[in-house]
Design an enzyme around this catalytic site. Structure first.
Site, PDB file in Angstrom:
ATOM      1  N   CYS A 163       0.844  -1.200   0.000  1.00  0.00           N
ATOM      2  CA  CYS A 163       0.000   0.000   0.000  1.00  0.00           C
ATOM      3  C   CYS A 163       0.880   1.252   0.000  1.00  0.00           C
ATOM      4  CB  CYS A 163      -0.929   0.008   1.212  1.00  0.00           C
ATOM      5  SG  CYS A 163      -2.338  -1.116   1.069  1.00  0.00           S
ATOM      6  N   ASN A 182       1.476 -16.597  -4.145  1.00  0.00           N
ATOM      7  CA  ASN A 182       1.676 -17.280  -2.870  1.00  0.00           C
ATOM      8  C   ASN A 182       0.545 -16.910  -1.917  1.00  0.00           C
ATOM      9  OD1 ASN A 182       4.122 -18.608  -3.514  1.00  0.00           O
ATOM     10  ND2 ASN A 182       5.247 -16.709  -3.226  1.00  0.00           N
ATOM     11  N   HIS A 233      -0.596 -10.376  -4.358  1.00  0.00           N
ATOM     12  CA  HIS A 233       0.300  -9.985  -5.456  1.00  0.00           C
ATOM     13  C   HIS A 233       0.507 -11.156  -6.396  1.00  0.00           C
ATOM     14  CE1 HIS A 233       2.585 -11.125  -1.850  1.00  0.00           C
ATOM     15  NE2 HIS A 233       3.458 -11.713  -2.656  1.00  0.00           N
TER      16      HIS A 233
HETATM   17  P1  5GP Z   1       5.765 -13.325  -1.388  1.00  0.00           P
HETATM   18  O1  5GP Z   1       6.848 -14.195  -0.849  1.00  0.00           O
HETATM   19  O2  5GP Z   1       4.966 -12.638  -0.296  1.00  0.00           O
HETATM   20  O3  5GP Z   1       4.896 -14.014  -2.402  1.00  0.00           O
HETATM   21  O4  5GP Z   1       6.510 -12.200  -2.238  1.00  0.00           O
HETATM   22  C1  5GP Z   1       6.775 -10.927  -1.770  1.00  0.00           C
HETATM   23  C2  5GP Z   1       7.744 -10.333  -2.766  1.00  0.00           C
HETATM   24  O5  5GP Z   1       7.797  -8.940  -2.534  1.00  0.00           O
HETATM   25  C3  5GP Z   1       9.169 -10.877  -2.655  1.00  0.00           C
HETATM   26  O6  5GP Z   1       9.565 -11.428  -3.904  1.00  0.00           O
HETATM   27  C4  5GP Z   1       9.990  -9.644  -2.258  1.00  0.00           C
HETATM   28  O7  5GP Z   1      11.261  -9.612  -2.868  1.00  0.00           O
HETATM   29  C5  5GP Z   1       9.110  -8.499  -2.720  1.00  0.00           C
HETATM   30  N1  5GP Z   1       9.231  -7.293  -1.915  1.00  0.00           N
HETATM   31  C6  5GP Z   1       9.122  -7.203  -0.562  1.00  0.00           C
HETATM   32  N2  5GP Z   1       9.271  -5.933  -0.157  1.00  0.00           N
HETATM   33  C7  5GP Z   1       9.472  -5.196  -1.289  1.00  0.00           C
HETATM   34  C8  5GP Z   1       9.692  -3.802  -1.515  1.00  0.00           C
HETATM   35  O8  5GP Z   1       9.725  -2.967  -0.614  1.00  0.00           O
HETATM   36  N3  5GP Z   1       9.854  -3.408  -2.817  1.00  0.00           N
HETATM   37  C9  5GP Z   1       9.804  -4.297  -3.862  1.00  0.00           C
HETATM   38  N4  5GP Z   1       9.989  -3.803  -5.094  1.00  0.00           N
HETATM   39  N5  5GP Z   1       9.598  -5.618  -3.671  1.00  0.00           N
HETATM   40  C10 5GP Z   1       9.434  -6.053  -2.405  1.00  0.00           C
HETATM   41 ZN    ZN Z   2      -1.724  -3.322   1.128  1.00  0.00          ZN
END
Ligand code: 5GP
Ligand code: ZN
Length: 112
Positions: A9, A88, A101
């Site tokens: 967000c 995920n 996402h």
């Molecule tokens: P999840 O493991 O929750 O499916 O993926 C979260 C993704 O968000 C990860 O691949 C991580 O690298 C990415 N991510 C987390 N924090 C940030 C951020 O502040 N900026 C960006 N660009 N990616 C983020």
């Molecule tokens: Zn959010």
């Protein structure tokens, strides 16, 4: 709509910087900060929710809309030869950000 404690967000609001590749009134797409493939984008709805189990009619329309936009966004960002989508869900999947996402992975022949 927004969750004040949510990283994604904050990215949508511009409070945390990101490398944006696409934005409209319903969705935001940016580069993953720790790419797991040559191209690694994250597509997020502007409406904050964590899980597909929190779906309602409005959210379903937005997710369908996002899926309709992703092919062109992927092609425009180095994935003309194909890509993989990953969503995920929850702890066992290693979901680390509580804002739904869609990972867009490509730009190379994916090894798995
Ligand atoms: P999840 O493991 O929750 O499916 O993926 C979260 C993704 O968000 C990860 O691949 C991580 O690298 C990415 N991510 C987390 N924090 C940030 C951020 O502040 N900026 C960006 N660009 N990616 C983020
Ligand atoms: Zn959010």
């Amino acid at each position: 709509m927004y969750d004040d404690n949510c990283t994604f967000c904050k990215i949508i609001k511009g409070e945390i910087p990101s490398t944006k590749v696409y934005e409209d009134d319903k969705m935001y797409v940016f580069k993953d900060i720790e790419p797991k493939a040559k191209v690694h984008l994250l597509a997020i709805p502007k409406d904050h929710f964590k899980l597909l189990s929190e779906m309602n009619g409005q959210r379903a329309m937005v997710i369908a809309y996002m899926l309709s936009k992703i092919p062109q966004i992927a092609a425009d960002n180095g994935c003309a030869n194909g890509y993989r989508l990953v969503v995920n869900q929850g702890d066992d999947a290693g979901q680390t950000v509580n804002h739904l996402h869609i990972h867009i992975l490509g730009g190379e022949n994916l090894p798995w």
